[in-house]
Design an enzyme around this catalytic site. Structure first.
Site, PDB file in Angstrom:
ATOM      1  N   GLU A   1      -5.104   2.092   2.654  1.00 18.09           N
ATOM      2  CA  GLU A   1      -5.106   0.864   3.453  1.00 18.09           C
ATOM      3  C   GLU A   1      -5.199   1.181   4.934  1.00 18.09           C
ATOM      4  O   GLU A   1      -5.887   0.498   5.693  1.00 18.09           O
ATOM      5  CB  GLU A   1      -3.831   0.052   3.158  1.00 18.09           C
ATOM      6  CG  GLU A   1      -3.819  -1.352   3.743  1.00 18.09           C
ATOM      7  CD  GLU A   1      -3.290  -1.469   5.159  1.00 18.09           C
ATOM      8  OE1 GLU A   1      -3.417  -2.551   5.758  1.00 18.09           O
ATOM      9  OE2 GLU A   1      -2.740  -0.457   5.693  1.00 18.09           O
ATOM     10  N   GLU A   2      -4.510   2.246   5.338  1.00 12.08           N
ATOM     11  CA  GLU A   2      -4.397   2.560   6.757  1.00 12.08           C
ATOM     12  C   GLU A   2      -5.689   3.104   7.365  1.00 12.08           C
ATOM     13  O   GLU A   2      -5.788   3.230   8.584  1.00 12.08           O
ATOM     14  CB  GLU A   2      -3.266   3.576   6.982  1.00 12.08           C
ATOM     15  CG  GLU A   2      -1.870   3.064   6.609  1.00 12.08           C
ATOM     16  CD  GLU A   2      -1.313   2.068   7.603  1.00 12.08           C
ATOM     17  OE1 GLU A   2      -2.059   1.611   8.478  1.00 12.08           O
ATOM     18  OE2 GLU A   2      -0.121   1.754   7.499  1.00 12.08           O
TER      19      GLU A   2
ATOM     20  N   HIS B   1       3.950   2.704  12.965  1.00  9.50           N
ATOM     21  CA  HIS B   1       2.958   3.676  13.443  1.00  9.50           C
ATOM     22  C   HIS B   1       3.479   4.471  14.644  1.00  9.50           C
ATOM     23  O   HIS B   1       2.700   5.074  15.373  1.00  9.50           O
ATOM     24  CB  HIS B   1       1.625   3.007  13.790  1.00  9.50           C
ATOM     25  CG  HIS B   1       0.931   2.397  12.609  1.00  9.50           C
ATOM     26  ND1 HIS B   1      -0.385   1.983  12.658  1.00  9.50           N
ATOM     27  CD2 HIS B   1       1.355   2.122  11.359  1.00  9.50           C
ATOM     28  CE1 HIS B   1      -0.737   1.476  11.487  1.00  9.50           C
ATOM     29  NE2 HIS B   1       0.313   1.551  10.670  1.00  9.50           N
TER      30      HIS B   1
ATOM     31  N   HIS C   1       0.837  -1.205   0.000  1.00  8.37           N
ATOM     32  CA  HIS C   1       0.000   0.000   0.000  1.00  8.37           C
ATOM     33  C   HIS C   1       0.868   1.249   0.000  1.00  8.37           C
ATOM     34  O   HIS C   1       1.958   1.281   0.577  1.00  8.37           O
ATOM     35  CB  HIS C   1      -0.993   0.006   1.163  1.00  8.37           C
ATOM     36  CG  HIS C   1      -0.402   0.003   2.540  1.00  8.37           C
ATOM     37  ND1 HIS C   1      -0.052   1.159   3.193  1.00  8.37           N
ATOM     38  CD2 HIS C   1      -0.120  -1.007   3.401  1.00  8.37           C
ATOM     39  CE1 HIS C   1       0.417   0.867   4.406  1.00  8.37           C
ATOM     40  NE2 HIS C   1       0.395  -0.449   4.556  1.00  8.37           N
TER      41      HIS C   1
ATOM     42  N   ASP D   1       6.389   1.017   6.664  1.00 10.93           N
ATOM     43  CA  ASP D   1       5.036   0.499   6.475  1.00 10.93           C
ATOM     44  C   ASP D   1       4.301   1.457   5.539  1.00 10.93           C
ATOM     45  O   ASP D   1       3.739   2.442   5.974  1.00 10.93           O
ATOM     46  CB  ASP D   1       4.340   0.407   7.829  1.00 10.93           C
ATOM     47  CG  ASP D   1       2.901  -0.069   7.746  1.00 10.93           C
ATOM     48  OD1 ASP D   1       2.492  -0.551   6.672  1.00 10.93           O
ATOM     49  OD2 ASP D   1       2.177   0.060   8.757  1.00 10.93           O
TER      50      ASP D   1
ATOM     51  N   ASP E   1      -0.161   4.403   1.050  1.00  8.15           N
ATOM     52  CA  ASP E   1      -0.432   5.410   2.083  1.00  8.15           C
ATOM     53  C   ASP E   1       0.277   5.106   3.390  1.00  8.15           C
ATOM     54  O   ASP E   1       0.668   3.963   3.661  1.00  8.15           O
ATOM     55  CB  ASP E   1      -1.939   5.553   2.315  1.00  8.15           C
ATOM     56  CG  ASP E   1      -2.578   4.295   2.869  1.00  8.15           C
ATOM     57  OD1 ASP E   1      -2.255   3.191   2.373  1.00  8.15           O
ATOM     58  OD2 ASP E   1      -3.415   4.393   3.796  1.00  8.15           O
TER      59      ASP E   1
ATOM     60  N   ASP F   1       3.270  -6.770   3.902  1.00  2.53           N
ATOM     61  CA  ASP F   1       2.754  -5.767   4.845  1.00  2.53           C
ATOM     62  C   ASP F   1       2.652  -6.301   6.267  1.00  2.53           C
ATOM     63  O   ASP F   1       1.608  -6.205   6.896  1.00  2.53           O
ATOM     64  CB  ASP F   1       1.390  -5.260   4.378  1.00  2.53           C
ATOM     65  CG  ASP F   1       0.906  -4.042   5.156  1.00  2.53           C
ATOM     66  OD1 ASP F   1       1.738  -3.375   5.793  1.00  2.53           O
ATOM     67  OD2 ASP F   1      -0.311  -3.770   5.140  1.00  2.53           O
TER      68      ASP F   1
END
Length: 377
Positions: free
Chosen positions: A139-140, A344, A76, A106, A78, A163
């Site tokens: 995705e997030e 994150h 992904h 990520d 984003d 991922d």
């Protein structure tokens, strides 16, 4: 075979391009140019219109030079916040941010590895079947790009989603379903000093309800959480409304329904006790999947890891990914770890050797499929 310098530079370049959810266009434009320079075909779909992003999903096609199973790799584009103005730094054998933002490994480590694999395939004329690379948006924020993908645009018969955190060789074969909950409790406003007894404090009702809920880790395959509470207008007004947002996840379908219904019932019963009202909205965000070691996509991932000296580790996950959506749409897909850690957070990092291992793993998967070696064992 992996050009380590090129791989690191590519990763650093990618993370410097801002691409928080719904703002992926700058990264998408950059990747489109890179991919076209490799002589590959691609399309950008219309998912952007449905999810209010400034880019759609990118689907790249690499036509095969032998007759084997078509496969897909996915990552992904984003990132979460704080994900703007990222300044990546090499800290010995790992890459970190400057501590003010996430790093964005990520999932840009996956994109960098896929680009490097494409360079190597082109430079070395490596045999391969039809390969598709899917780069998704949003995705997030709920797997929105994957959810709005027209799966009929893909030839692939299986997918490898790059991922997951942890060392390369970890293979996620089982992941949970998720229900989201939005709870609104309606009380009655009153002056908090002059006549509070005439009011019904919605925040107090919510507090009692929360104290009766089973939250956190329920068992090895089930979790629940209330993560957002908002309500009230002023300290001198008895609050007449409060909103709570939460979720229930489980790899067991009966359990997710049981504990979701339990939260709903506790909320409604507590509201009645206080002569308040409650509204509970439940939405299935995504469905879980459970692949066996004998499924072809798992078998290929396992063989490919062993072929490059990695120890494959089949694991369940407590999180969702685009693979949940692909499996639900009928495309068997596993999630592969690529070495990113503390995602994150502003402490996110990735080891350079894991970046290199990811490229080698991608090439090994392609080789296993191209060779056709006992794929159904």
């Amino acid at each position: 075979m992996v050009n380590k310098k090129r791989l690191i530079e590519s990763f650093m370049e990618l993370v410097r391009i801002d691409s928080v959810s719904r703002e992926e266009k700058d990264l998408a434009d950059f990747l489109i140019k890179k991919i076209k320079n490799l002589g590959l075909e691609l399309i950008v779909d219309q998912a952007s219109e449905k999810v209010k992003s400034n880019s759609g999903n990118i689907i790249v096609s690499l036509e095969g030079n032998n007759n084997t199973i078509p496969i897909m790799f996915s990552a992904h584009m984003d990132t979460v916040i704080p994900g703007k103005n990222i300044n990546p730094l090499c800290d010995g054998e790992k890459i970190v941010s400057d501590g003010k933002t996430i790093l964005g490994a990520d999932d840009k480590a996956a994109i960098a590895a896929l680009l490097e694999a494409l360079y190597i395939i082109r430079e070395n004329n490596i045999p391969h079947g039809d390969i598709e690379i899917l780069l998704t948006i949003c995705e997030e924020i709920g797997l929105k790009g994957a959810k709005n993908l027209d799966i009929s645009n893909l030839k692939a018969q299986m997918g490898f989603v790059l991922d997951a955190g942890g060392s390369v060789g970890k293979i996620i074969t089982t992941a949970p379903s998720q229900n989201s909950l939005e709870i609104t409790i309606y009380g009655k406003s009153a002056h908090a000093g002059a006549n509070p007894e005439e009011g019904i404090n919605a925040i107090q009702v919510a507090g009692y309800a929360l104290s009766r809920m089973k939250l956190g880790r329920i068992d090895e395959e089930t979790t629940s959480n209330i993560g957002i509470i908002s309500g009230g207008r002023a300290t001198n007004i008895v609050p007449d409304e409060v909103i709570l947002k939460g979720e229930v996840r489980s790899r067991n379908e009966e359990k997710i329904e049981k504990y979701t219904e339990q939260i709903k019932k506790i909320t409604e019963d507590t509201a009645r006790e206080f002569k308040a009202k409650a509204e509970v909205k439940i939405n299935r965000e995504y469905y879980g999947y459970n692949l066996s070691p004998n499924d072809q996509v798992v078998n290929i991932a396992t063989k490919a890891a062993k072929n490059i000296g990695l120890q494959p580790l089949l694991c369940p996950s407590g999180g969702g990914s685009d693979a949940n959506v692909f499996n639900k749409k009928g495309l068997p897909s596993v999630v592969l770890a690529l070495g990113m850690e503390k995602v994150h957070t502003v402490e996110e990092y990735i080891l350079i050797k894991e970046l290199k291992n990811t490229v080698e793993y991608i090439l090994s998967i392609i080789n296993v499929v191209a060779s056709g070696e006992n794929l159904n064992e």
